[in-house]
Design a protein around this motif. Structure first.
Motif, PDB file in Angstrom:
ATOM      1  N   ALA A 164       0.822  -1.221   0.000  1.00 23.17           N
ATOM      2  CA  ALA A 164       0.000   0.000   0.000  1.00 23.17           C
ATOM      3  C   ALA A 164       0.855   1.269   0.000  1.00 23.17           C
ATOM      4  CB  ALA A 164      -0.946  -0.008   1.194  1.00 23.17           C
ATOM      5  N   ARG A 165       2.135   1.167   0.326  1.00 22.28           N
ATOM      6  CA  ARG A 165       3.030   2.328   0.243  1.00 22.28           C
ATOM      7  C   ARG A 165       3.206   2.783  -1.198  1.00 22.28           C
ATOM      8  NH1 ARG A 165       8.028   0.623   4.305  1.00 22.28           N
ATOM      9  NH2 ARG A 165       6.879   0.945   6.257  1.00 22.28           N
ATOM     10  N   GLY A 166       2.955   1.861  -2.144  1.00 24.30           N
ATOM     11  CA  GLY A 166       3.080   2.176  -3.565  1.00 24.30           C
ATOM     12  C   GLY A 166       4.520   2.143  -4.033  1.00 24.30           C
ATOM     13  N   GLY A 167       4.751   2.645  -5.226  1.00 28.13           N
ATOM     14  CA  GLY A 167       6.091   2.737  -5.799  1.00 28.13           C
ATOM     15  C   GLY A 167       6.838   1.425  -5.809  1.00 28.13           C
ATOM     16  N   VAL A 168       8.100   1.490  -5.407  1.00 30.12           N
ATOM     17  CA  VAL A 168       8.972   0.314  -5.430  1.00 30.12           C
ATOM     18  C   VAL A 168       8.445  -0.788  -4.516  1.00 30.12           C
ATOM     19  CG1 VAL A 168      10.588   1.120  -3.666  1.00 30.12           C
ATOM     20  CG2 VAL A 168      11.371  -0.422  -5.445  1.00 30.12           C
ATOM     21  N   TRP A 169       7.746  -0.414  -3.436  1.00 29.81           N
ATOM     22  CA  TRP A 169       7.184  -1.408  -2.517  1.00 29.81           C
ATOM     23  C   TRP A 169       6.168  -2.282  -3.256  1.00 29.81           C
ATOM     24  CZ3 TRP A 169       9.421  -1.714   2.159  1.00 29.81           C
ATOM     25  CH2 TRP A 169      10.192  -0.633   2.569  1.00 29.81           C
ATOM     26  N   ALA A 170       5.282  -1.646  -4.005  1.00 30.28           N
ATOM     27  CA  ALA A 170       4.276  -2.392  -4.761  1.00 30.28           C
ATOM     28  C   ALA A 170       4.925  -3.202  -5.884  1.00 30.28           C
ATOM     29  CB  ALA A 170       3.228  -1.432  -5.324  1.00 30.28           C
ATOM     30  N   GLU A 171       5.942  -2.625  -6.515  1.00 25.66           N
ATOM     31  CA  GLU A 171       6.627  -3.339  -7.598  1.00 25.66           C
ATOM     32  C   GLU A 171       7.324  -4.596  -7.097  1.00 25.66           C
ATOM     33  OE1 GLU A 171       9.343  -0.596  -9.424  1.00 25.66           O
ATOM     34  OE2 GLU A 171       7.742   0.872  -9.767  1.00 25.66           O
ATOM     35  N   GLU A 172       8.007  -4.501  -5.977  1.00 29.03           N
ATOM     36  CA  GLU A 172       8.805  -5.629  -5.475  1.00 29.03           C
ATOM     37  C   GLU A 172       7.975  -6.677  -4.739  1.00 29.03           C
ATOM     38  OE1 GLU A 172      11.911  -6.423  -6.020  1.00 29.03           O
ATOM     39  OE2 GLU A 172      12.445  -4.607  -7.108  1.00 29.03           O
ATOM     40  N   LEU A 173       6.924  -6.256  -4.052  1.00 27.99           N
ATOM     41  CA  LEU A 173       6.159  -7.186  -3.224  1.00 27.99           C
ATOM     42  C   LEU A 173       4.792  -7.544  -3.789  1.00 27.99           C
ATOM     43  CD1 LEU A 173       6.998  -5.637   0.262  1.00 27.99           C
ATOM     44  CD2 LEU A 173       8.124  -7.561  -0.876  1.00 27.99           C
ATOM     45  N   GLY A 174       4.293  -6.753  -4.731  1.00 29.64           N
ATOM     46  CA  GLY A 174       2.952  -6.995  -5.242  1.00 29.64           C
ATOM     47  C   GLY A 174       2.906  -7.535  -6.648  1.00 29.64           C
ATOM     48  N   GLY A 175       4.006  -7.469  -7.337  1.00 29.33           N
ATOM     49  CA  GLY A 175       4.037  -7.914  -8.721  1.00 29.33           C
ATOM     50  C   GLY A 175       4.478  -9.354  -8.833  1.00 29.33           C
ATOM     51  N   PRO A 176       5.009  -9.696  -9.993  1.00 27.14           N
ATOM     52  CA  PRO A 176       5.410 -11.082 -10.233  1.00 27.14           C
ATOM     53  C   PRO A 176       6.738 -11.464  -9.580  1.00 27.14           C
ATOM     54  CG  PRO A 176       5.877  -9.748 -12.162  1.00 27.14           C
ATOM     55  CD  PRO A 176       5.146  -8.861 -11.174  1.00 27.14           C
ATOM     56  N   ARG A 177       7.415 -10.499  -8.938  1.00 28.58           N
ATOM     57  CA  ARG A 177       8.701 -10.811  -8.313  1.00 28.58           C
ATOM     58  C   ARG A 177       8.501 -11.815  -7.180  1.00 28.58           C
ATOM     59  NH1 ARG A 177      13.046  -7.508 -10.734  1.00 28.58           N
ATOM     60  NH2 ARG A 177      13.819  -6.975  -8.923  1.00 28.58           N
ATOM     61  N   VAL A 178       9.470 -12.689  -7.024  1.00 32.31           N
ATOM     62  CA  VAL A 178       9.398 -13.737  -6.005  1.00 32.31           C
ATOM     63  C   VAL A 178      10.213 -13.313  -4.794  1.00 32.31           C
ATOM     64  CG1 VAL A 178       9.944 -16.152  -5.505  1.00 32.31           C
ATOM     65  CG2 VAL A 178       9.109 -15.499  -7.775  1.00 32.31           C
ATOM     66  N   PHE A 179       9.673 -13.556  -3.623  1.00 35.27           N
ATOM     67  CA  PHE A 179      10.411 -13.281  -2.391  1.00 35.27           C
ATOM     68  C   PHE A 179      10.018 -14.324  -1.350  1.00 35.27           C
ATOM     69  CE2 PHE A 179       6.539 -10.817  -2.273  1.00 35.27           C
ATOM     70  CZ  PHE A 179       6.034 -11.047  -1.006  1.00 35.27           C
ATOM     71  N   ARG A 180      10.832 -14.444  -0.341  1.00 32.42           N
ATOM     72  CA  ARG A 180      10.597 -15.366   0.779  1.00 32.42           C
ATOM     73  C   ARG A 180      10.451 -14.542   2.043  1.00 32.42           C
ATOM     74  NH1 ARG A 180       9.756 -18.553  -2.835  1.00 32.42           N
ATOM     75  NH2 ARG A 180      11.186 -20.144  -3.525  1.00 32.42           N
ATOM     76  N   VAL A 181       9.845 -15.152   3.051  1.00 31.89           N
ATOM     77  CA  VAL A 181       9.639 -14.469   4.324  1.00 31.89           C
ATOM     78  C   VAL A 181       9.965 -15.428   5.464  1.00 31.89           C
ATOM     79  CG1 VAL A 181       7.961 -13.268   5.774  1.00 31.89           C
ATOM     80  CG2 VAL A 181       7.795 -13.087   3.300  1.00 31.89           C
ATOM     81  N   ALA A 182      10.570 -14.884   6.509  1.00 32.75           N
ATOM     82  CA  ALA A 182      10.811 -15.648   7.731  1.00 32.75           C
ATOM     83  C   ALA A 182      10.295 -14.824   8.910  1.00 32.75           C
ATOM     84  CB  ALA A 182      12.299 -15.940   7.907  1.00 32.75           C
ATOM     85  N   VAL A 183       9.698 -15.503   9.869  1.00 37.31           N
ATOM     86  CA  VAL A 183       9.255 -14.867  11.111  1.00 37.31           C
ATOM     87  C   VAL A 183      10.098 -15.460  12.232  1.00 37.31           C
ATOM     88  CG1 VAL A 183       7.347 -14.564  12.731  1.00 37.31           C
ATOM     89  CG2 VAL A 183       6.909 -14.476  10.268  1.00 37.31           C
ATOM     90  N   ASP A 184      10.790 -14.593  12.943  1.00 41.36           N
ATOM     91  CA  ASP A 184      11.684 -15.025  14.022  1.00 41.36           C
ATOM     92  C   ASP A 184      12.635 -16.128  13.552  1.00 41.36           C
ATOM     93  OD1 ASP A 184      10.542 -13.148  15.745  1.00 41.36           O
ATOM     94  OD2 ASP A 184       9.043 -14.568  16.455  1.00 41.36           O
ATOM     95  N   GLN A 185      13.182 -15.924  12.351  1.00 39.69           N
ATOM     96  CA  GLN A 185      14.189 -16.788  11.740  1.00 39.69           C
ATOM     97  C   GLN A 185      13.672 -18.177  11.374  1.00 39.69           C
ATOM     98  OE1 GLN A 185      17.817 -16.600  14.036  1.00 39.69           O
ATOM     99  NE2 GLN A 185      17.816 -14.376  14.002  1.00 39.69           N
ATOM    100  N   GLU A 186      12.369 -18.310  11.221  1.00 37.03           N
ATOM    101  CA  GLU A 186      11.751 -19.554  10.740  1.00 37.03           C
ATOM    102  C   GLU A 186      11.016 -19.236   9.447  1.00 37.03           C
ATOM    103  OE1 GLU A 186      11.756 -22.672  12.142  1.00 37.03           O
ATOM    104  OE2 GLU A 186      13.064 -22.017  13.770  1.00 37.03           O
ATOM    105  N   MET A 187      11.225 -20.042   8.404  1.00 40.10           N
ATOM    106  CA  MET A 187      10.530 -19.812   7.144  1.00 40.10           C
ATOM    107  C   MET A 187       9.025 -19.735   7.394  1.00 40.10           C
ATOM    108  SD  MET A 187      12.872 -19.343   4.980  1.00 40.10           S
ATOM    109  CE  MET A 187      11.847 -19.227   3.538  1.00 40.10           C
ATOM    110  N   ALA A 188       8.370 -18.827   6.671  1.00 40.35           N
ATOM    111  CA  ALA A 188       6.953 -18.581   6.903  1.00 40.35           C
ATOM    112  C   ALA A 188       6.207 -18.494   5.576  1.00 40.35           C
ATOM    113  CB  ALA A 188       6.785 -17.277   7.682  1.00 40.35           C
ATOM    114  N   THR A 189       4.884 -18.575   5.665  1.00 35.34           N
ATOM    115  CA  THR A 189       4.010 -18.377   4.509  1.00 35.34           C
ATOM    116  C   THR A 189       3.166 -17.131   4.767  1.00 35.34           C
ATOM    117  OG1 THR A 189       2.149 -19.649   5.397  1.00 35.34           O
ATOM    118  CG2 THR A 189       3.863 -20.884   4.187  1.00 35.34           C
TER     119      THR A 189
END
Length: 86
Positions: free
Chosen positions: A41-66
């Motif tokens: 929702a911040r728009g710009g590069v945030w939307a491009e990197e996290l909302g588009g077709p780009r792939v990223f991974r996430v971890a919560v407290d150093q554990e892989m997350a969904t």
């Protein structure tokens, strides 16, 4: 109000111009997907990197997350591109 500790790595750190930041969220329970939506929702590069077709991974407290993983007050949420080895 709850506070999360966000960390960005590799390409995302470069694109966002920071390696970490605190993020206040209205209340928990919140999920990783909710946090990603706030960042998009911040728009710009945030939307491009996290909302588009780009792939990223996430971890919560150093554990892989969904996107469905719950976050808690004080959680560290790391966002990073997938890593390949060779």
């Amino acid at each position: 109000m709850s506070t999360l500790h966000l960390r960005y790595f590799a390409r995302l750190r470069e694109q966002f111009g920071r390696d970490a930041e605190p993020l206040g969220i209205p209340a928990v329970p919140y999920t990783v997907g909710d946090v990603i939506d706030l960042l998009i929702a911040r728009g710009g590069v945030w939307a491009e990197e996290l909302g588009g077709p780009r792939v990223f991974r996430v971890a919560v407290d150093q554990e892989m997350a969904t996107l469905d993983t719950a976050v808690h007050d004080g959680a560290e949420l790391a966002i990073f591109p997938p890593v390949t080895g060779g």
